[in-house]
Design an enzyme around this catalytic site. Structure first.
Site: not given
Ligand SMILES: O=P(O)(O)OC[C@H]1O[C@@H](O)[C@H](O)[C@@H](O)[C@@H]1O
Length: 253
Positions: A11, A13, A60, A63, A138, A140, A196
């Site tokens: 993952d 972020d 997680g 959006r 994401s 991003n 996470d």
């Protein structure tokens, strides 16, 4: 030593980069602003968006799913809208876009930092010929990976943009992890998921990965265990590199 597994899907972020905090702060700014507006307009007492809300409803997830899931927890029902909605429009998409504006501003002004232990492990695995993927909700993801110059290590990137293109389900479904494995030419049984978020370890468990490794950055070891992580650490330095990871993988078979 010949490793027992052939790929690792990370993952982004909160695992590779310290951007989970950036996301969570941007979500708080947007939701608190909106909840205060509702207090003014509808007289609903303001109850702030907390870290617990973030972990339970948003962390997680893609959006707009994050927006919808939190609003549902507060019994707020607004139209979904469409991704082209102006930031701040009172739709699920408009609110998600508002949060994204805040996130992108921070990324542009402050850049992103990696967790040093994750960056070291990525480099070691790459040198050892392990196939590496990144699976993130994401949109991003690519910009963040480029900001920390790690894009070159990953043979597969299945993120919010790719998921939308391919019509994949978001976490807690395993689709983005299994797709990353497929692109790498590997199988979930021979792969490790590193996550996470609660929704992310749920995805690893549902996808029957050889090992789902949870990182408890937020003092949430028990939550990650309960939701499917086979092993939980607070930081990847506890793993002791490829040899340690191989041992954990073997023990988990
Ligand atoms: O809005 P983006 O950048 O597409 O990200 C969606 C989600 O991506 C996840 O990686 C983050 O944990 C969430 O906090 C975030 O909301």
């Amino acid at each position: 030593m010949k490793p027992e597994f052939d790929s690792v899907v990370f993952d982004l972020d909160g695992v590779i980069t310290k951007t989970a905090k950036t996301h969570s702060a941007a979500w708080k700014k947007m939701f608190d602003g909106y909840l205060k507006e509702r207090e003014k307009k509808h007289g609903e007492p303001f109850k702030e968006f907390t870290q617990k809300d973030y972990l339970e409803y948003v962390d997680g997830k893609p959006r707009y799913d994050g927006v919808a899931s939190f609003l549902q927890s507060r019994n707020i029902d607004i139209p979904w809208g469409s991704p082209g909605d102006a930031p701040g429009k009172e739709t699920v998409c408009g609110m998600g876009n508002q949060k994204n504006k805040a996130f992108m501003e921070v990324l542009k002004n402050e850049g992103a930092d990696t967790y040093p232990s994750t960056a070291e492990l990525i480099e070691e695995l790459f040198r050892a010929g392990i196939k590496l993927g990144v699976a993130s909700s994401s949109k991003n993801c690519k910009a963040v990976l480029q900001a920390v110059d790690l894009e070159k290590y990953f043979g597969a990137r299945v993120d919010g943009v790719v998921s939308a293109e391919l019509g994949l389900n978001g976490k807690p479904e395993p689709d983005i992890f299994t797709k990353a494995c497929e692109i790498l030419g590997s199988t979930p049984e021979n792969s490790i998921v590193v996550e996470d978020a609660v929704s992310g370890v749920q995805a690893g468990a549902k996808g029957n990965f050889g090992l789902t490794l949870g990182i408890a950055r937020k003092d949430n070891t028990e939550d990650l265990r309960k939701n499917g992580a086979d092993v939980v650490v607070e930081d990847l330095e506890e793993i002791h590199g490829l040899a340690g990871l191989n041992k954990l993988f073997k023990e988990n078979q």
